[in-house]
Design a protein around this motif. Sequence first.
Motif, PDB file in Angstrom:
ATOM      1  N   GLN A  77       0.665  -1.138  -0.215  1.00  0.00           N
ATOM      2  CA  GLN A  77       0.005  -0.029   0.035  1.00  0.00           C
ATOM      3  C   GLN A  77       0.791   1.159   0.000  1.00  0.00           C
ATOM      4  O   GLN A  77       0.198   2.265  -0.063  1.00  0.00           O
ATOM      5  CB  GLN A  77      -0.916  -0.039   1.127  1.00  0.00           C
ATOM      6  CG  GLN A  77      -0.301  -0.034   2.591  1.00  0.00           C
ATOM      7  CD  GLN A  77      -0.126  -1.385   3.254  1.00  0.00           C
ATOM      8  OE1 GLN A  77       0.281  -2.314   2.579  1.00  0.00           O
ATOM      9  NE2 GLN A  77      -0.653  -1.563   4.240  1.00  0.00           N
ATOM     10  N   LEU A  78       2.283   1.175   0.293  1.00  0.00           N
ATOM     11  CA  LEU A  78       2.891   2.188   0.146  1.00  0.00           C
ATOM     12  C   LEU A  78       3.717   2.196  -1.049  1.00  0.00           C
ATOM     13  O   LEU A  78       4.685   3.372  -1.510  1.00  0.00           O
ATOM     14  CB  LEU A  78       4.158   2.409   1.334  1.00  0.00           C
ATOM     15  CG  LEU A  78       3.196   2.222   2.795  1.00  0.00           C
ATOM     16  CD1 LEU A  78       4.546   2.309   3.688  1.00  0.00           C
ATOM     17  CD2 LEU A  78       2.542   3.198   2.754  1.00  0.00           C
ATOM     18  N   LEU A  79       3.646   1.406  -2.036  1.00  0.00           N
ATOM     19  CA  LEU A  79       4.053   1.576  -3.393  1.00  0.00           C
ATOM     20  C   LEU A  79       5.609   1.094  -3.433  1.00  0.00           C
ATOM     21  O   LEU A  79       6.364   1.778  -4.271  1.00  0.00           O
ATOM     22  CB  LEU A  79       3.911   2.862  -4.083  1.00  0.00           C
ATOM     23  CG  LEU A  79       2.457   2.737  -4.829  1.00  0.00           C
ATOM     24  CD1 LEU A  79       2.453   4.168  -5.452  1.00  0.00           C
ATOM     25  CD2 LEU A  79       2.269   1.754  -5.932  1.00  0.00           C
ATOM     26  N   LEU A  80       5.862   0.369  -2.190  1.00  0.00           N
ATOM     27  CA  LEU A  80       7.554  -0.036  -2.324  1.00  0.00           C
ATOM     28  C   LEU A  80       7.321  -1.700  -2.123  1.00  0.00           C
ATOM     29  O   LEU A  80       6.471  -2.317  -1.816  1.00  0.00           O
ATOM     30  CB  LEU A  80       7.933   0.554  -0.957  1.00  0.00           C
ATOM     31  CG  LEU A  80       8.119   2.349  -0.779  1.00  0.00           C
ATOM     32  CD1 LEU A  80       8.456   2.505   0.546  1.00  0.00           C
ATOM     33  CD2 LEU A  80       9.300   2.697  -1.958  1.00  0.00           C
ATOM     34  N   LEU A 107      -6.345   5.843 -10.199  1.00  0.00           N
ATOM     35  CA  LEU A 107      -5.262   5.007  -9.649  1.00  0.00           C
ATOM     36  C   LEU A 107      -5.351   4.254  -8.507  1.00  0.00           C
ATOM     37  O   LEU A 107      -5.898   5.049  -7.368  1.00  0.00           O
ATOM     38  CB  LEU A 107      -3.972   5.646  -9.891  1.00  0.00           C
ATOM     39  CG  LEU A 107      -3.383   6.297 -11.130  1.00  0.00           C
ATOM     40  CD1 LEU A 107      -2.075   6.773 -10.893  1.00  0.00           C
ATOM     41  CD2 LEU A 107      -3.535   5.037 -12.309  1.00  0.00           C
ATOM     42  N   ALA A 108      -5.281   2.956  -8.234  1.00  0.00           N
ATOM     43  CA  ALA A 108      -5.516   2.031  -7.078  1.00  0.00           C
ATOM     44  C   ALA A 108      -4.365   1.259  -6.938  1.00  0.00           C
ATOM     45  O   ALA A 108      -3.628   0.830  -7.818  1.00  0.00           O
ATOM     46  CB  ALA A 108      -6.672   1.286  -7.277  1.00  0.00           C
ATOM     47  N   TRP A 109      -3.775   0.881  -5.689  1.00  0.00           N
ATOM     48  CA  TRP A 109      -2.970   0.144  -5.484  1.00  0.00           C
ATOM     49  C   TRP A 109      -2.891  -0.409  -3.845  1.00  0.00           C
ATOM     50  O   TRP A 109      -3.714   0.003  -3.090  1.00  0.00           O
ATOM     51  CB  TRP A 109      -1.391   0.540  -5.596  1.00  0.00           C
ATOM     52  CG  TRP A 109      -1.220   1.642  -4.623  1.00  0.00           C
ATOM     53  CD1 TRP A 109      -0.526   1.901  -3.332  1.00  0.00           C
ATOM     54  CD2 TRP A 109      -1.299   3.185  -4.887  1.00  0.00           C
ATOM     55  NE1 TRP A 109      -0.431   3.086  -2.826  1.00  0.00           N
ATOM     56  CE2 TRP A 109      -0.814   3.911  -3.999  1.00  0.00           C
ATOM     57  CE3 TRP A 109      -1.851   3.888  -5.982  1.00  0.00           C
ATOM     58  CZ2 TRP A 109      -1.051   5.469  -3.859  1.00  0.00           C
ATOM     59  CZ3 TRP A 109      -1.918   5.199  -6.112  1.00  0.00           C
ATOM     60  CH2 TRP A 109      -1.332   5.934  -5.241  1.00  0.00           C
ATOM     61  N   LEU A 150      -9.338  -3.156  -5.552  1.00  0.00           N
ATOM     62  CA  LEU A 150      -8.718  -2.693  -6.707  1.00  0.00           C
ATOM     63  C   LEU A 150      -9.464  -2.754  -7.922  1.00  0.00           C
ATOM     64  O   LEU A 150      -9.014  -2.275  -9.001  1.00  0.00           O
ATOM     65  CB  LEU A 150      -7.145  -2.911  -6.890  1.00  0.00           C
ATOM     66  CG  LEU A 150      -6.259  -3.092  -5.586  1.00  0.00           C
ATOM     67  CD1 LEU A 150      -4.870  -3.453  -5.966  1.00  0.00           C
ATOM     68  CD2 LEU A 150      -6.387  -1.652  -4.942  1.00  0.00           C
ATOM     69  N   ALA A 151     -10.598  -3.310  -7.914  1.00  0.00           N
ATOM     70  CA  ALA A 151     -11.537  -3.361  -8.863  1.00  0.00           C
ATOM     71  C   ALA A 151     -11.015  -4.217 -10.064  1.00  0.00           C
ATOM     72  O   ALA A 151     -11.269  -3.932 -11.266  1.00  0.00           O
ATOM     73  CB  ALA A 151     -11.901  -1.925  -9.527  1.00  0.00           C
ATOM     74  N   THR A 152     -10.370  -5.331  -9.847  1.00  0.00           N
ATOM     75  CA  THR A 152      -9.776  -6.173 -10.815  1.00  0.00           C
ATOM     76  C   THR A 152      -9.796  -7.798 -10.010  1.00  0.00           C
ATOM     77  O   THR A 152      -9.561  -7.779  -8.893  1.00  0.00           O
ATOM     78  CB  THR A 152      -8.200  -5.844 -11.204  1.00  0.00           C
ATOM     79  OG1 THR A 152      -8.059  -6.895 -12.214  1.00  0.00           O
ATOM     80  CG2 THR A 152      -7.565  -5.800 -10.147  1.00  0.00           C
ATOM     81  N   ASP A 153      -9.903  -8.580 -11.027  1.00  0.00           N
ATOM     82  CA  ASP A 153     -10.051 -10.248 -10.605  1.00  0.00           C
ATOM     83  C   ASP A 153      -8.749 -10.535 -11.105  1.00  0.00           C
ATOM     84  O   ASP A 153      -8.542 -11.881 -11.000  1.00  0.00           O
ATOM     85  CB  ASP A 153     -10.970 -10.849 -11.034  1.00  0.00           C
ATOM     86  CG  ASP A 153     -11.269 -10.823 -12.592  1.00  0.00           C
ATOM     87  OD1 ASP A 153     -10.466 -10.023 -13.164  1.00  0.00           O
ATOM     88  OD2 ASP A 153     -12.240 -11.316 -13.243  1.00  0.00           O
ATOM     89  N   GLN A 154      -7.786  -9.878 -11.619  1.00  0.00           N
ATOM     90  CA  GLN A 154      -6.453 -10.376 -11.883  1.00  0.00           C
ATOM     91  C   GLN A 154      -5.408 -10.254 -10.866  1.00  0.00           C
ATOM     92  O   GLN A 154      -5.715  -9.633  -9.927  1.00  0.00           O
ATOM     93  CB  GLN A 154      -5.835  -9.300 -13.252  1.00  0.00           C
ATOM     94  CG  GLN A 154      -7.026  -9.273 -14.512  1.00  0.00           C
ATOM     95  CD  GLN A 154      -6.851 -10.598 -15.116  1.00  0.00           C
ATOM     96  OE1 GLN A 154      -5.974 -11.221 -15.373  1.00  0.00           O
ATOM     97  NE2 GLN A 154      -8.210 -10.779 -15.300  1.00  0.00           N
ATOM     98  N   THR A 155      -4.661 -11.262 -10.999  1.00  0.00           N
ATOM     99  CA  THR A 155      -3.436 -11.261  -9.863  1.00  0.00           C
ATOM    100  C   THR A 155      -2.745  -9.770  -9.788  1.00  0.00           C
ATOM    101  O   THR A 155      -2.326  -9.440 -10.991  1.00  0.00           O
ATOM    102  CB  THR A 155      -2.665 -12.287  -9.934  1.00  0.00           C
ATOM    103  OG1 THR A 155      -3.426 -13.600 -10.191  1.00  0.00           O
ATOM    104  CG2 THR A 155      -1.556 -12.490  -8.915  1.00  0.00           C
ATOM    105  N   VAL A 156      -2.519  -9.171  -8.492  1.00  0.00           N
ATOM    106  CA  VAL A 156      -1.983  -7.973  -8.733  1.00  0.00           C
ATOM    107  C   VAL A 156      -0.703  -8.080  -7.915  1.00  0.00           C
ATOM    108  O   VAL A 156      -0.647  -8.710  -6.727  1.00  0.00           O
ATOM    109  CB  VAL A 156      -2.846  -7.037  -7.863  1.00  0.00           C
ATOM    110  CG1 VAL A 156      -2.282  -5.485  -7.581  1.00  0.00           C
ATOM    111  CG2 VAL A 156      -4.026  -6.795  -8.608  1.00  0.00           C
ATOM    112  N   VAL A 157       0.402  -7.536  -8.222  1.00  0.00           N
ATOM    113  CA  VAL A 157       1.615  -7.869  -7.555  1.00  0.00           C
ATOM    114  C   VAL A 157       1.971  -6.571  -6.654  1.00  0.00           C
ATOM    115  O   VAL A 157       1.248  -5.415  -6.819  1.00  0.00           O
ATOM    116  CB  VAL A 157       2.921  -7.550  -8.625  1.00  0.00           C
ATOM    117  CG1 VAL A 157       4.209  -7.610  -7.733  1.00  0.00           C
ATOM    118  CG2 VAL A 157       2.838  -8.779  -9.649  1.00  0.00           C
ATOM    119  N   ALA A 158       2.245  -6.782  -5.322  1.00  0.00           N
ATOM    120  CA  ALA A 158       2.344  -5.860  -4.502  1.00  0.00           C
ATOM    121  C   ALA A 158       2.998  -4.771  -4.956  1.00  0.00           C
ATOM    122  O   ALA A 158       4.066  -4.604  -5.405  1.00  0.00           O
ATOM    123  CB  ALA A 158       3.072  -6.215  -3.099  1.00  0.00           C
ATOM    124  N   GLY A 159       2.377  -3.270  -4.724  1.00  0.00           N
ATOM    125  CA  GLY A 159       3.013  -2.164  -5.336  1.00  0.00           C
ATOM    126  C   GLY A 159       2.501  -1.720  -6.683  1.00  0.00           C
ATOM    127  O   GLY A 159       2.957  -0.625  -7.196  1.00  0.00           O
TER     128      GLY A 159
END
Length: 368
Positions: free
Chosen positions: A218-221, A263-265, A273-282
């Motif tokens: 959630q900190l984009l790091l 933008l969301a993260w 995050l409004a997606t059903d795709q796999t999301v990588v942290a950051g």
Amino acid sequence: MLWSWGANSHGQLGLCYVNEQVEKPTKINIDFHGNKVKQIACGGGHTLLLDTEGKLYSCGWNNNLQTATEKEVNSFERTWRLSGIVFTNIACGWDFSCGVTDDNFLFVWGSNYYGQLGLPRNEFPDSIKPIRLQVNACEVSMGLRHTAIVNSKGEVWITGCGKHGQLGLGSDKLSSDRFVKVVITGKITHVACGQRHTVSWSSDEKALYVWGDNKHGQLLLQKDKYPKIFSPQKIDIDVRQNVKKLLSGWSNVLLWLEDGTLLAWGRNNYGQLATDQTVVAGQRINIKLPEGRHIKDVAIGSEHALCLATDNTIWAWGWNEHANTGINATQLHISKPTLVPFNIESNFTITQLYCGSAHNFIVIEEDS
């Protein structure tokens, strides 16, 4: 007109009754004596409402006096303890609240167990009636156990629990029961508190400053390298425009830009995050409404979101355990922007929307 839905276990929807959840947008019968709704703030189970004259109303959970009333009520009632004061901004944490006055003073009330009201723990009890602090506040945000304000100088001051670094005061200061200045080089215009993190935006620098828990990116790091950040870190996300809103859920962040980009993260276990795709942290997700719709407003709860489109439709996604999204109460989460079934007459327009932990409000006005 005011409508609400979602969790209602403490009467936080203002519908004059208490139940587990309200699955569809439901009209609230309330008389503001000719005034309109200016702002609504929602906590874990309570709600504050500010009218256009700066008068305050409240309802819902009141175990720590977070509604600034003597008893728990399930319909909006004037907070007479704060009558005569003109508020311009309000905010709610989990079980605590605040209001900014027209002369930029800050009133706080509710739980102070972690010092989140900026009051010394050894002198004030856990549950506080409204008190005016001698601090200057323009913007304010409240999280699960901490509070951040932005003053007229663009400085961030913060108080409460900092075990995960959410205070940004360094690894040697993990709690505070006074507002303390956060060392940031830029002038801050927006601040948002999550469950265990804080994010802020500098319009001058067009940059994010982030600190606190980074378990879900959630900190984009990189979360493995930076699981917790105890001092503000500046991040250039290559945005060269103004920000309309910076919002935070428990462990996800939304950034609404001037050109309409959303933008969301962060965490996505419920479709936050409004997606059903796999999301990588950051990873940053560009949220788009179906059929090229444009965004008029957006609000975020602890783990769900609402979006108002310019065509007068409402879209929702995320956690749905308490019918938070207003979509198919049998689904535990909604992973894509989905239309909230709500019929509105052609001469009425949805003008505002708000989210709490698991409850929502929309304001509808008749076209002039």
